[in-house]
Each structure stands twice: as C-alpha cells, then as structure tokens.
Enzyme design. Structure first.
Site, PDB file in Angstrom:
ATOM      1  N   ASP A  95      83.721  47.753  19.486  1.00 45.77           N
ATOM      2  CA  ASP A  95      83.756  46.942  20.699  1.00 45.77           C
ATOM      3  C   ASP A  95      84.918  47.359  21.593  1.00 45.77           C
ATOM      4  OD1 ASP A  95      81.580  45.010  20.475  1.00 45.77           O
ATOM      5  OD2 ASP A  95      82.613  44.328  18.667  1.00 45.77           O
ATOM      6  N   HIS A 134      80.033  49.965  21.897  1.00 50.43           N
ATOM      7  CA  HIS A 134      79.656  48.952  22.887  1.00 50.43           C
ATOM      8  C   HIS A 134      80.767  48.866  23.931  1.00 50.43           C
ATOM      9  CE1 HIS A 134      78.871  44.309  23.467  1.00 50.43           C
ATOM     10  NE2 HIS A 134      78.620  45.003  24.566  1.00 50.43           N
ATOM     11  N   SER A 149      80.661  45.270  13.107  1.00 53.20           N
ATOM     12  CA  SER A 149      81.631  45.324  14.208  1.00 53.20           C
ATOM     13  C   SER A 149      83.047  45.253  13.655  1.00 53.20           C
ATOM     14  CB  SER A 149      81.408  44.157  15.178  1.00 53.20           C
ATOM     15  OG  SER A 149      82.574  43.963  15.954  1.00 53.20           O
ATOM     16  N   GLY A 189      83.636  35.740  16.570  1.00 53.76           N
ATOM     17  CA  GLY A 189      83.758  34.374  16.046  1.00 53.76           C
ATOM     18  C   GLY A 189      83.209  33.277  16.943  1.00 53.76           C
ATOM     19  N   MET A 201      73.015  40.334  24.294  1.00 52.10           N
ATOM     20  CA  MET A 201      74.213  39.598  23.857  1.00 52.10           C
ATOM     21  C   MET A 201      73.810  38.165  23.533  1.00 52.10           C
ATOM     22  SD  MET A 201      76.696  41.689  23.713  1.00 52.10           S
ATOM     23  CE  MET A 201      77.926  40.454  23.250  1.00 52.10           C
ATOM     24  N   ASP A 255      73.891  40.789  19.280  1.00 52.81           N
ATOM     25  CA  ASP A 255      75.335  40.866  19.039  1.00 52.81           C
ATOM     26  C   ASP A 255      75.990  39.542  19.409  1.00 52.81           C
ATOM     27  OD1 ASP A 255      77.980  41.627  18.791  1.00 52.81           O
ATOM     28  OD2 ASP A 255      77.935  43.104  20.414  1.00 52.81           O
ATOM     29  N   GLY A 256      76.581  38.901  18.380  1.00 57.35           N
ATOM     30  CA  GLY A 256      77.345  37.680  18.614  1.00 57.35           C
ATOM     31  C   GLY A 256      76.812  36.504  17.826  1.00 57.35           C
ATOM     32  N   GLY A 257      77.669  35.935  16.989  1.00 60.24           N
ATOM     33  CA  GLY A 257      77.294  34.734  16.237  1.00 60.24           C
ATOM     34  C   GLY A 257      76.261  34.972  15.153  1.00 60.24           C
ATOM     35  N   MET A 283      86.880  46.920  24.949  1.00 60.52           N
ATOM     36  CA  MET A 283      87.099  45.933  26.031  1.00 60.52           C
ATOM     37  C   MET A 283      88.285  46.371  26.860  1.00 60.52           C
ATOM     38  SD  MET A 283      86.595  42.355  23.956  1.00 60.52           S
ATOM     39  CE  MET A 283      85.375  42.184  22.649  1.00 60.52           C
ATOM     40  N   GLY A 331      83.447  39.212  24.684  1.00 64.38           N
ATOM     41  CA  GLY A 331      84.882  39.050  24.869  1.00 64.38           C
ATOM     42  C   GLY A 331      85.656  38.742  23.609  1.00 64.38           C
ATOM     43  N   SER A 380      82.571  38.767  12.156  1.00 65.67           N
ATOM     44  CA  SER A 380      83.129  37.762  11.229  1.00 65.67           C
ATOM     45  C   SER A 380      82.309  37.631   9.951  1.00 65.67           C
ATOM     46  CB  SER A 380      83.210  36.378  11.865  1.00 65.67           C
ATOM     47  OG  SER A 380      83.201  36.409  13.229  1.00 65.67           O
ATOM     48  N   HIS A 390      79.887  49.394  14.458  1.00 66.15           N
ATOM     49  CA  HIS A 390      79.891  48.950  15.859  1.00 66.15           C
ATOM     50  C   HIS A 390      81.333  48.857  16.350  1.00 66.15           C
ATOM     51  CE1 HIS A 390      77.983  46.550  19.175  1.00 66.15           C
ATOM     52  NE2 HIS A 390      79.127  45.863  19.166  1.00 66.15           N
ATOM     53  N   MET A 393      82.421  47.300  26.879  1.00 66.15           N
ATOM     54  CA  MET A 393      82.557  46.123  27.745  1.00 66.15           C
ATOM     55  C   MET A 393      83.659  46.448  28.745  1.00 66.15           C
ATOM     56  SD  MET A 393      82.130  43.357  24.706  1.00 66.15           S
ATOM     57  CE  MET A 393      82.497  44.632  23.514  1.00 66.15           C
TER      58      MET A 393
HETATM   59  C1  DX5 Z   1      81.654  40.292  21.346  1.00 68.91           C
HETATM   60  C2  DX5 Z   1      81.457  41.609  20.650  1.00 68.91           C
HETATM   61  C3  DX5 Z   1      80.823  41.442  19.306  1.00 68.91           C
HETATM   62  C4  DX5 Z   1      81.674  40.689  18.328  1.00 68.91           C
HETATM   63  C5  DX5 Z   1      80.788  40.000  17.325  1.00 68.91           C
HETATM   64  O1  DX5 Z   1      82.117  40.505  22.619  1.00 68.91           O
HETATM   65  O2  DX5 Z   1      80.608  42.443  21.419  1.00 68.91           O
HETATM   66  O3  DX5 Z   1      80.405  42.707  18.774  1.00 68.91           O
HETATM   67  O4  DX5 Z   1      82.581  41.522  17.660  1.00 68.91           O
HETATM   68  O5  DX5 Z   1      81.541  39.135  16.561  1.00 68.91           O
HETATM   69  P1  DX5 Z   1      80.885  37.995  15.632  1.00 68.91           P
HETATM   70  O6  DX5 Z   1      79.900  38.674  14.729  1.00 68.91           O
HETATM   71  O7  DX5 Z   1      82.051  37.408  14.901  1.00 68.91           O
HETATM   72  O8  DX5 Z   1      80.212  37.021  16.571  1.00 68.91           O
HETATM   73 ZN    ZN Z   2      79.693  44.256  20.449  1.00 69.96          ZN
END
Ligand code: DX5
Ligand code: ZN
Length: 227
Positions: free
Chosen positions: A37, A68, A10, A147, A139, A177-179, A39, A144, A200, A35, A70
């Site tokens: 993102d 992706h 991402s 990190g 998710m 996706d996420g963390g 938004m 949003g 991250s 990826h 959002m």
């Molecule tokens: C969150 C995004 C993710 C984000 C992941 O809304 O959809 O793709 O960039 O970031 P990390 O890997 O740092 O959690």
């Molecule tokens: Zn994403």
C-alpha cells in the site's frame, strides 16, 4: 471462467522491523500475492512506502507483488515501481485524468494493470478501459488506513463490477480491499470477488500470521489459483 480465489497479504499492518521474515511467514501460510500500500500524504492523508520497500519485498519472496498506488500523479512513478519489481500496479481512477494512457504505460512496462475505485466512485468509471485491465480493485473501505470496518454497500458494487467484467468478456481479477475478515470475505466472494486483500486479519491475528492466512483460506474457495 473457472472459479478462482487468491489471498493478497497487505504488509501495511506488518512489523517493519522484520519485514522479510513476516512476508515469508505469510508465504508459508499460503498467501498468493503480497499487497503493498503506497500512500503519498496527498491522495490520502497517510504517508507510507515507495519503490525502495517494493524492492525489499522483491528480495524476500518470489510471490507476485500486488502494488496499490494511493497517490496523486501516479504516472510519474510507474517506471520506478517497474524497476523495483512490481508485478501488478493498481492506480486509482480518481487520481488519473488520463487513465487510458496510464494503464497502457503500465502494460508497456511489462506489468499487469489494475484500476481501483473508492467507495464513492461508480463502477461505470471503468467501462471504457475494461480491455486495458488485468485487475479491478473495489475498495471496501475508504483508503488510507488498515483496520477499518467493511462498508456493506460495497457488496452490491462488487456484483456490478463482476457483471461489467462478464459483459465485456474480460479476465480481469475482481479484487476487494479493506475490512476483510473470515466473516466478510465469503460474503464478498459470493458477490463475485476473487482476490482478497487483508492486512489486520493476517498480520494482527492473535494466533499469528500463518493462522490468520489459514482462517481466510478456510472460508474461501478450496482450490487457490496463482496469478
Ligand atoms: C487501505 C489499504 C488496505 C489496507 C487493508 O487503504 O489499501 O490494503 O491495508 O487493511 P485491513 O485488511 O486491515 O482492512
Ligand atoms: Zn490496498
């Protein structure tokens, strides 16, 4: 279906002054997808990037672009992302009152179709559209921002999504996706995830981008599959 695993980098946490070269570093490190993102400041509070950035990524790499969305009303943007070079377009079910039609349009534009579920949305929201899906995005944080910490209860949800896919005889990727870190990714894999999005863990790795990718690769399946 044989076990498969891809890492999707991402770019949200990347250095945008050097977008092309950081994408190439991720590619050299061995990521499978990029990826992006998107938004809109409405579906989620943050405002990030759009088709212009996807087109720039397209010029920087031949890897599949995993986009992706959002955003509210994603149906108005499908054509623009197709023209920009997106390979997979993932919409949020929470933003799509006519999800079936939206997925059909994505495929009709020659892209793979994905549907994303926020942590609060049940897997059952996808039951009726499984045949339309190339990717199911679970998710593992509330969307949003990068990190954020992995939400533990999503492990059971990944298992439910995998079971739904198997029961439907679908080949849709189960993406998380996420963390994602070298601690959480193998746990998500054990629950049934196959595509791992990380911002991250790749772009903020203390030893650099390639080391970030390698750390994730080490804990995932040894034989990567490309889309
Ligand atoms: C969150 C995004 C993710 C984000 C992941 O809304 O959809 O793709 O960039 O970031 P990390 O890997 O740092 O959690
Ligand atoms: Zn994403």
């Amino acid at each position: 279906m044989p076990e498969r695993s891809v890492v999707s980098a991402s770019i949200l946490a990347a250095d945008f002054t050097r977008l092309g070269s950081v994408i190439q570093a991720a590619e050299k490190g061995g990521v499978d997808w990029i990826h992006v993102d998107v938004m809109d400041g409405h579906f989620v509070p943050a405002l990030t990037m759009g088709p212009v950035v996807v087109a720039a990524c397209r010029r920087a790499t031949r890897l599949p672009l995993d986009v992706h969305l959002m955003v509210e009303k994603p149906e108005n943007l499908l054509q623009a992302f197709a023209e920009a070079g997106a390979d997979t377009l993932t919409v949020h079910v929470e933003a799509c009152p006519q999800l079936h039609r939206t997925l059909e349009t994505i495929r009709g534009l020659g892209m793979k179709a994905g549907a994303a579920l926020n942590p609060g949305t049940p897997v059952a929201a996808l039951e009726e559209v499984i045949p339309m899906l190339d990717l199911i995005l679970i998710m593992t944080v509330d969307p949003g921002a990068y990190g954020q910490p992995f939400i533990e209860t999503t492990l059971a949800k990944i298992r439910r999504a995998r079971a739904l896919r198997e029961a439907a005889g679908s080949e849709a990727w189960i993406e998380v996706d996420g963390g994602m870190t070298s601690e959480t990714a193998p746990r998500a894999a054990a629950a049934g995830a196959e595509a791992f999005v990380a911002a991250s863990a790749i772009f903020h790795h203390p030893e650099g981008i390639e080391a970030g990718v390698a750390a994730l690769r080490r804990v995932l399946q040894p034989s990567p599959a490309r889309a």
